[in-house]
Scaffold this motif. Sequence first.
Motif, PDB file in Angstrom:
ATOM      1  N   PRO A 238      -5.399  -1.865   3.681  1.00 16.38           N
ATOM      2  CA  PRO A 238      -6.560  -2.543   3.095  1.00 16.38           C
ATOM      3  C   PRO A 238      -6.297  -3.159   1.725  1.00 16.38           C
ATOM      4  O   PRO A 238      -7.214  -3.678   1.103  1.00 16.38           O
ATOM      5  CB  PRO A 238      -7.590  -1.418   2.981  1.00 16.38           C
ATOM      6  N   GLY A 239      -5.067  -3.090   1.229  1.00 15.68           N
ATOM      7  CA  GLY A 239      -4.766  -3.676  -0.074  1.00 15.68           C
ATOM      8  C   GLY A 239      -3.992  -2.719  -0.944  1.00 15.68           C
ATOM      9  O   GLY A 239      -3.322  -1.799  -0.454  1.00 15.68           O
ATOM     10  N   PRO A 240      -4.034  -2.890  -2.271  1.00 13.82           N
ATOM     11  CA  PRO A 240      -3.285  -2.018  -3.193  1.00 13.82           C
ATOM     12  C   PRO A 240      -3.690  -0.555  -3.034  1.00 13.82           C
ATOM     13  O   PRO A 240      -4.833  -0.236  -2.707  1.00 13.82           O
ATOM     14  CB  PRO A 240      -3.665  -2.558  -4.576  1.00 13.82           C
ATOM     15  N   PHE A 241      -2.730   0.321  -3.267  1.00 14.98           N
ATOM     16  CA  PHE A 241      -2.960   1.756  -3.197  1.00 14.98           C
ATOM     17  C   PHE A 241      -3.854   2.168  -4.360  1.00 14.98           C
ATOM     18  O   PHE A 241      -3.525   1.932  -5.522  1.00 14.98           O
ATOM     19  CB  PHE A 241      -1.622   2.497  -3.268  1.00 14.98           C
ATOM     20  N   THR A 242      -4.994   2.778  -4.061  1.00 17.28           N
ATOM     21  CA  THR A 242      -5.998   3.046  -5.089  1.00 17.28           C
ATOM     22  C   THR A 242      -5.980   4.499  -5.546  1.00 17.28           C
ATOM     23  O   THR A 242      -5.476   5.400  -4.868  1.00 17.28           O
ATOM     24  CB  THR A 242      -7.406   2.719  -4.573  1.00 17.28           C
ATOM     25  N   MET A 243      -6.593   4.710  -6.705  1.00 17.49           N
ATOM     26  CA  MET A 243      -6.713   6.059  -7.248  1.00 17.49           C
ATOM     27  C   MET A 243      -7.584   6.930  -6.349  1.00 17.49           C
ATOM     28  O   MET A 243      -7.397   8.148  -6.265  1.00 17.49           O
ATOM     29  CB  MET A 243      -7.302   5.992  -8.658  1.00 17.49           C
ATOM     30  N   LYS A 244      -8.541   6.333  -5.665  1.00 20.19           N
ATOM     31  CA  LYS A 244      -9.420   7.106  -4.781  1.00 20.19           C
ATOM     32  C   LYS A 244      -8.638   7.632  -3.573  1.00 20.19           C
ATOM     33  O   LYS A 244      -8.829   8.783  -3.155  1.00 20.19           O
ATOM     34  CB  LYS A 244     -10.590   6.248  -4.336  1.00 20.19           C
ATOM     35  N   GLU A 245      -7.772   6.806  -3.013  1.00 24.19           N
ATOM     36  CA  GLU A 245      -6.917   7.284  -1.928  1.00 24.19           C
ATOM     37  C   GLU A 245      -6.036   8.434  -2.421  1.00 24.19           C
ATOM     38  O   GLU A 245      -5.862   9.450  -1.734  1.00 24.19           O
ATOM     39  CB  GLU A 245      -6.026   6.152  -1.421  1.00 24.19           C
ATOM     40  N   HIS A 246      -5.483   8.248  -3.597  1.00 27.76           N
ATOM     41  CA  HIS A 246      -4.600   9.255  -4.180  1.00 27.76           C
ATOM     42  C   HIS A 246      -5.335  10.580  -4.374  1.00 27.76           C
ATOM     43  O   HIS A 246      -4.777  11.667  -4.144  1.00 27.76           O
ATOM     44  CB  HIS A 246      -4.069   8.733  -5.514  1.00 27.76           C
ATOM     45  N   CYS A 247      -6.580  10.512  -4.789  1.00 33.67           N
ATOM     46  CA  CYS A 247      -7.378  11.718  -4.987  1.00 33.67           C
ATOM     47  C   CYS A 247      -7.593  12.453  -3.668  1.00 33.67           C
ATOM     48  O   CYS A 247      -7.443  13.683  -3.598  1.00 33.67           O
ATOM     49  CB  CYS A 247      -8.713  11.347  -5.625  1.00 33.67           C
TER      50      CYS A 247
END
Length: 751
Positions: free
Chosen positions: A118-127
Motif C-alpha cells: 500500500p505504499g511506504p512502510f509506516t510507523m503504524k505497521e511497525h507498531c
Amino acid sequence: MGDETAHLPAIPRLEYHSSDGWQVEENNHPIEEVRLTVDPFDNPKLPASTFRAWLLGVSSCVLLSFINQFFAFRTNMLVISSVCIQIVTLPIGRFLAATLPKKDIKLPFTDWSFSLNPGPFTMKEHCLITVFAGTGAHGVYSVHLFTVVKAFYHRKINLMAAFLLAHTSQLLGYGWAGIFRKYLVESPYMWWPGNLVQVSLFKALHQKENRKRGAITRFQFFIIVFISSFAYYAIPGFIFPAISAISFLCLIYKKSVTMQQIGSGLNGLGFGSFGLDWSTVAGFLGTPLATPAIAIFNIMISFFLKVYVLLPITYWTNTYDAKRFPMISSNVFDSYGNIYNISRIINGKTFTLDVQEQENYSKINTSIIFSFGYGLSFATLTASIMHVALHNGKDIWKIWKNDREYSTDKLQDVHTRLMKRNYEPVPQWWFHLLLVSMIGLSIFTCLGFNRQLQLPWWGVLFACAMAFSFTLPFGVILATTNQVLGLYVITEYIIGLILPGKPLANVTFKTYGSISVGHALTLLSDLNLGKYMKIPPKSMFIVQLTGSIIATCVHFATAWFLLNTIKNICDTSKLPPGSPWTCPVDSVHFTVNIIWGLVGPKRIFGKLGHYSLLNYFFLIGFLLPIPFWLLAKAFPEKRWLKHIHIPLLISGGNAIPPVHAVNYIMWGTVGIFFNYYIYTRHKNWWAKHTYVMSAALEAGVAFMGVLIFFSMQFKNINGIDWWGGYANDYCPLASCPTSPEVSVKGCPITQ
C-alpha cells in the motif's frame, strides 16, 4: 518526524487540519511526560493492518515464541524482548515496501481484497508488528505446570487438558481488560509510563538519519554488533562454556567449603565471580540496558543486603538449622539433610498428599535463602500496597473522582478525541463473548479429562472473582506508577489452605487467578500504546488475540517437543556433564508447588511447619515504607530520599534462586556502566546506540544458540571434552552442608 511526517505543518492550537489527511490539535494531555513524548496529531489514511504487518508480525511471533521457550529450559536462559524485533523489522519492512508488487489480492468467495504494497512502510505497521512480537516474547505460564508434572513428578498429563489450560489461561484476562478499559485506557490520567519508552523508540527509528562522514547509522551499528554477538556466542555456548561463570576463589581454595560458598557465582555468594557471556548478563533478569539507573541501584542494593548481609548472618548463626542444607538451593530437604523424597509422600493413585506418610517421614525444609525469600515475598506484597498508598494515594483518589465525570467527555484528551473521531471502537460484546466462553471452557478443562487438574468448578469461579477484583486496582497502580504487583503468593496461599495436598489444583488456581490479571494488563497496555500511536482499536485487538493464540501454540509445542525428545531433561542427577538442559526456573516452580500445593502452607508456614514466624514479614512490609516516606517529606532537599523504592529494595534481590549471584553481579555492572556512566557522560551516544546494542546482543546470542542446538546438541554433542567445556564454575563444595550431623556424598564432614 520521519519519512511519513516530513510534510507535517506546524502545530496550531485547537485547529482541525485535514490537508493530506493530517489532523492536528492542541496537546492538552494533563500529564507532562505524555505531552513531551506523544505527538498530538494523526493521519487516519496511513495504513496499519497490512499484508506486510501480518507477514512480519506472525513470523516475529512464531520466532520469539520458539526461541524464548527453547532457552527457558537452559541453565543460562535468555528472554528475547520485542525490542529486538522492533529493530530488525524496520529495514525488512522498508525492503518489502520497495520490492513487493503494488497490486490488490482478492480473497476467494468474498468481496474482500487487500494490497500487497500500500505504499511506504509506516510507523503504524511497525507498531502492530511489535505488538505481535510481544505476544510471543511473553511466556505461557501453564507450560511450567506440565513441565513440573512430566519432568519432576514423572507423571503423565493429558495432552488436551494441558493444551486447553494454556489457551484458556492466556485469553481469560482479555475479558477483564474489556470491562475496565474505559478506566485504564481512555482516561488521560492512566498514562502508562512504560509505553513512553516504546513511543520514543518508534519515533527515533522512523526519523531520517543523516550519516556524517566516518560515522555509521543505527542499522549499520546493529549489524556490526549482531554479527559480533553471533560469532562470539559460539565460545560460551559450545567451545568454552566455563567462561559463563568464573569463580576465582574456588580455583584457589579447592578444598574449603566456606571459601567456595563465598566465591561461587552459581551456588554461593559470588564474591569475585564474573562471566563473559551475554546470557549471563541478561538471561534471567532481562537486558540491563533497558532498565533505568535508579531501578538498577535499588535492585543492586537489595541484592547486596540479601546476599551479603541477611544470608551470611542467618546461615552462620544456623537459623532454621540452615547449616544442615546448602546455603543456596531451590530443592526441599528432609530433616536429615537429604533431598526430600517427594514420591514417598504422594498417593500414587490420587496424586495427593499422603498425610500419614508425611508425618512419619519428615517435615519440609528449605535452604535458608529460599525460606527467607518467601518472607521477603510476603513483605513485598504489603509494602507495595503501602508504598503506592503513601506516594500515589492522592493521585489515585483524584483519578476516581475524575473518572466519575468521564461520561460527560470533559476529560477527553487530544489522543482520545483523535481516536474517537477517526476509528471505530472495539464493541463491548467482543470482550463479553470472549470472557464468557473462556470461563465456560476453563470449567470444562478442569472438570473433564478425569478431573486431572484437581480444581473443582467453584475453584475456577473463585479464581475469576479474585482476578476481577484485582485487575482494576493493579491496573491503576501500573498505569500511574509503572509498578507491577503480582497475586502469585496470595493465590497459592489461599487455595493451599482451602485445598491442601492437591498440587495441580494449586497451580491451576494460580494460573487462572493471577496470570489472567497479568494478561489483562498486557492487553490494556497495548491498547494504550495503540492510542498513543493512533492504531485502529479493532486492528490492535485482533492482532493481540491472534498473536496470543499463535504464541500459545508455539510455546506449547516447543516445550512438549523438548520434554519428549531430550533424555532426562531437568534431572541434574542424570544429565551428562555440561548439559545445558537443567531447567532452573522450572526447578523453582517444582519446589513452589511442593510447598503450596502438595504439602500446603498450613504444614510449612502454619503451626504444623517450621516457618510460621515468616508470616510477620507481612506486617514488616506494611510498616517499612512509612518512615522513609516521612523522611522524604521532612527533608525535601534530600533528593536521594525520593529515589528510595521500598518494594524494590525488598524484592530486587529476591530472584535467587533460580537467578545466580553472578547474574546479578554482571547485570548490575553492565547496567550501571551504560545507564549511569555512559548516560551522564555521553548522552548522545547512549540515546543513539543503547537500545540498538541491546537488541543486537540478544539476537546474536539467540540465533547462535538455536544453531548450536540443532547442529550439535540435538545429536547429543553438548560440547568439547576439556576443562573449560562444561558450564560449571568448579565450586562443588559450595552446595555442601556444614553441619557435623549431616553427611553428603562428595562433601567433607565438618567438625
